[in-house]
Structure formats: structure tokens, C-alpha cells
Design a protein around this motif. Structure first.
Motif, PDB file in Angstrom:
ATOM      1  N   MET A  71       0.841  -1.203   0.000  1.00 54.65           N
ATOM      2  CA  MET A  71       0.000   0.000   0.000  1.00 54.65           C
ATOM      3  C   MET A  71       0.870   1.243   0.000  1.00 54.65           C
ATOM      4  O   MET A  71       1.830   1.347   0.752  1.00 54.65           O
ATOM      5  N   SER A  72       0.515   2.191  -0.855  1.00 52.66           N
ATOM      6  CA  SER A  72       1.307   3.412  -0.881  1.00 52.66           C
ATOM      7  C   SER A  72       0.687   4.479   0.021  1.00 52.66           C
ATOM      8  O   SER A  72      -0.471   4.379   0.408  1.00 52.66           O
ATOM      9  N   ALA A  73       1.497   5.461   0.342  1.00 55.04           N
ATOM     10  CA  ALA A  73       1.092   6.495   1.288  1.00 55.04           C
ATOM     11  C   ALA A  73      -0.135   7.255   0.788  1.00 55.04           C
ATOM     12  O   ALA A  73      -0.248   7.574  -0.388  1.00 55.04           O
ATOM     13  N   THR A  74      -1.054   7.526   1.707  1.00 52.90           N
ATOM     14  CA  THR A  74      -2.231   8.306   1.347  1.00 52.90           C
ATOM     15  C   THR A  74      -1.888   9.790   1.420  1.00 52.90           C
ATOM     16  O   THR A  74      -1.437  10.282   2.445  1.00 52.90           O
ATOM     17  N   LEU A  75      -2.086  10.485   0.307  1.00 56.76           N
ATOM     18  CA  LEU A  75      -1.804  11.918   0.272  1.00 56.76           C
ATOM     19  C   LEU A  75      -2.995  12.724   0.777  1.00 56.76           C
ATOM     20  O   LEU A  75      -2.856  13.813   1.312  1.00 56.76           O
ATOM     21  N   HIS A 129      -7.295  12.150   2.200  1.00 51.59           N
ATOM     22  CA  HIS A 129      -8.481  11.343   2.463  1.00 51.59           C
ATOM     23  C   HIS A 129      -9.581  12.311   2.907  1.00 51.59           C
ATOM     24  O   HIS A 129      -9.376  13.103   3.818  1.00 51.59           O
ATOM     25  N   GLU A 145      -9.885   9.361  -1.970  1.00 49.51           N
ATOM     26  CA  GLU A 145      -8.582   8.920  -1.483  1.00 49.51           C
ATOM     27  C   GLU A 145      -7.550   9.148  -2.570  1.00 49.51           C
ATOM     28  O   GLU A 145      -7.770   8.761  -3.722  1.00 49.51           O
ATOM     29  N   THR A 170      -3.471   8.686  -3.584  1.00 45.39           N
ATOM     30  CA  THR A 170      -2.121   8.182  -3.343  1.00 45.39           C
ATOM     31  C   THR A 170      -1.265   8.700  -4.512  1.00 45.39           C
ATOM     32  O   THR A 170      -1.811   9.232  -5.478  1.00 45.39           O
ATOM     33  N   PRO A 171       0.051   8.542  -4.457  1.00 48.49           N
ATOM     34  CA  PRO A 171       0.860   9.001  -5.595  1.00 48.49           C
ATOM     35  C   PRO A 171       0.484   8.273  -6.888  1.00 48.49           C
ATOM     36  O   PRO A 171       0.698   8.796  -7.972  1.00 48.49           O
ATOM     37  N   GLU A 172      -0.129   7.096  -6.776  1.00 46.65           N
ATOM     38  CA  GLU A 172      -0.450   6.304  -7.968  1.00 46.65           C
ATOM     39  C   GLU A 172      -1.839   6.572  -8.534  1.00 46.65           C
ATOM     40  O   GLU A 172      -2.052   6.422  -9.739  1.00 46.65           O
TER      41      GLU A 172
END
Lengths: 142, 124
Positions: free
Chosen positions: A1-5, A7, A67, A69-71
Motif C-alpha cells: 500500500m502506498s502512502a495516502t496523500l 483522504h 482517497e 495516493t501518488p499512484e
């Protein structure tokens, strides 16, 4: 899981036509601040406005969740009912069960769900009559 | 074509955004169904409509549209025009019906939004 930027959760009330679109306007503002590219931003904005309107027009109320994330940008709409009896029919262009009020405001053309699916990179919908509907949309950033 | 050209062609009145009327426009769509408009994702599109409610503005905002044309001489309320100005929209109003407005703009060289609709399985 990548960091949530980012929410954020937006409660959306049934038949609140006056405020319909406020959540989407805020989502657009937030994503723009994060530097989401214009082409992705427009697709997210359209899908988010459609899904927010669906909550107002068709649901007994629900929550729209954003939500980032960087992706990817992810939009999840979860409502408290009434559920969709026939999902295949609901996904069909031109099919609509919108009220006269919704139609008088320019909605209910039966383009909402197909348009969400078209704009999102990933789209899933689950629904149970008596329980509610969940729509999960993903928009790739990388 | 620019918005200023559209104003001339439609004998329209500029309701807000006068300072932005030299903005170029490339395509147009005409609809009172915002659900349909939302299916035309193109920020360089002009929307010709007979609806003057706040959802027209919201729709324009989501799509980054630059210009709204209200047909049949319709003029929205002050609040709507203020909001439109904040969004950076040019809003014009023409006495022409939507059909005539489209015809005049088409004749002047403006074209519709090209649609690339994916083949649907049940389209036959």
C-alpha cells in the motif's frame, strides 16, 4: 500500500438538490491543489459529479469518499439504500428512474453510470436491494 | 471563432465576462440535459442551453467550460451570474431559440463536439 496523500469524506443527503455538486466542487479544488493533471482532473470531476448526483437523486443518502495516493485517485460512493434491482439495466445508456424534479433540473438522461464507467480507469458497482449500492472508481496518476 | 464572434452572430448580450470575450471557441454542444453534457468532456466547448439553474454552472465548472449561451432570451439570476464570473465563465444571452442559435453558429463555421464512443456490446 502506498502512502495516502489525501483522504476526505463527504456525506450526501437524499434529494438535497441545492447542495448537490458541492462535494464535487471541493474534490476538484483539492485535486487541483495537489497538482493532478488537467486531463485526469476533468475525468475525476465528471465522475464525481455524476456519482454525487446519483446519491442525491436515487439514494436514501450516503457518503462519497476521496482517497489520493501518488499512484491513483479513488472515489467511493456508498449509500444506505434502496439498492438497484437490475444492475445490467441500470448500466444501460438512456435507462433512468429519476424523478420529475431531477429531470426538470437537467438530469435523469440515463447517462450517469455509463459516463462514470467511461471516465474511470477502474469501475466497479455492487448493489443489494434493501441494503445499498457501492460504486468504486479508480483514476491512475502514474 | 472567438466568443466575440459568437456575440455578433447571435446578436447576443454579454451578461458577464466581457473582458474574456476574445477567448477562442472550438466546438459547441446544445442541450438542456446536463447528464448528456457531462458526457462531452471538452473544455473548449461552448454550451448552448435553455436551463438557467445552478447545475448548469456546476456542470460547466466540472468540465472547465469557458462560455455559456442562454437561448430564447433567458437571463439567470444575479447570484448565478456572480458565480459564473467567479468561475471565469463568459455568459451570453441570445433571443434566438436554441435551434436557430445552433444554426447560425454552424453557418458561421462552429462545429459540434466530435464523439468517440466505444462500441457497446448491445449496439446492434
Amino acid at each position: 500500500m502506498s502512502a495516502t496523500l489525501l483522504h476526505a469524506e463527504y456525506p450526501v443527503e437524499s434529494e438535497d438538490y441545492t447542495r448537490a455538486g458541492e462535494a464535487s466542487a471541493d474534490i476538484k479544488r483539492k485535486l487541483k491543489q495537489l497538482g493532478v493533471p488537467a486531463s485526469v482532473l476533468r475525468r475525476v470531476s465528471v465522475a464525481s459529479y455524476e456519482v454525487e448526483l446519483n446519491l442525491v437523486i436515487h439514494s436514501d443518502g450516503g457518503v462519497l469518499t476521496l482517497e489520493v495516493t501518488p499512484e491513483a485517485v479513488r472515489l467511493i460512493s456508498a449509500d444506505r439504500g434502496p439498492g438497484i434491482p437490475d444492475l445490467d439495466l441500470a448500466m444501460r445508456e438512456g435507462w433512468s428512474t429519476a424523478s420529475e424534479t431531477a429531470r426538470s433540473l437537467g438530469f435523469g438522461a440515463g447517462m450517469g453510470l455509463p459516463n462514470m464507467k467511461r471516465n474511470a480507469d477502474d469501475f466497479s458497482i455492487t448493489s443489494e436491494v434493501g441494503k445499498g449500492t457501492t460504486i468504486d472508481m479508480g483514476f491512475r496518476l502514474a | 471563432m472567438t466568443i466575440a464572434d459568437m456575440v455578433r452572430v447571435l446578436h447576443a448580450r454579454v451578461l458577464c465576462g466581457q473582458e474574456r470575450i476574445d477567448t477562442p471557441v472550438y466546438t459547441a454542444c446544445c442541450s438542456d440535459l446536463m447528464s448528456d453534457v457531462l458526457a462531452f468532456v471538452n473544455e473548449k466547448t461552448v454550451l448552448i442551453t435553455g436551463l438557467t439553474n445552478p447545475h448548469v454552472l456546476r456542470t460547466a465548472d466540472m468540465l472547465d467550460l469557458k462560455c455559456l449561451v442562454f437561448a430564447r432570451g433567458k437571463v439567470p439570476g444575479e447570484e448565478i451570474l456572480e458565480q459564473a464570473d467567479e468561475q471565469g465563465l463568459v455568459v451570453i444571452s441570445t433571443k434566438a431559440t436554441a435551434f436557430t442559435a445552433c444554426g447560425l453558429l454552424y453557418e458561421a463555421g462552429l462545429r459540434g463536439v466530435p464523439i468517440e464512443w466505444p462500441e457497446s456490446e448491445d449496439s446492434q
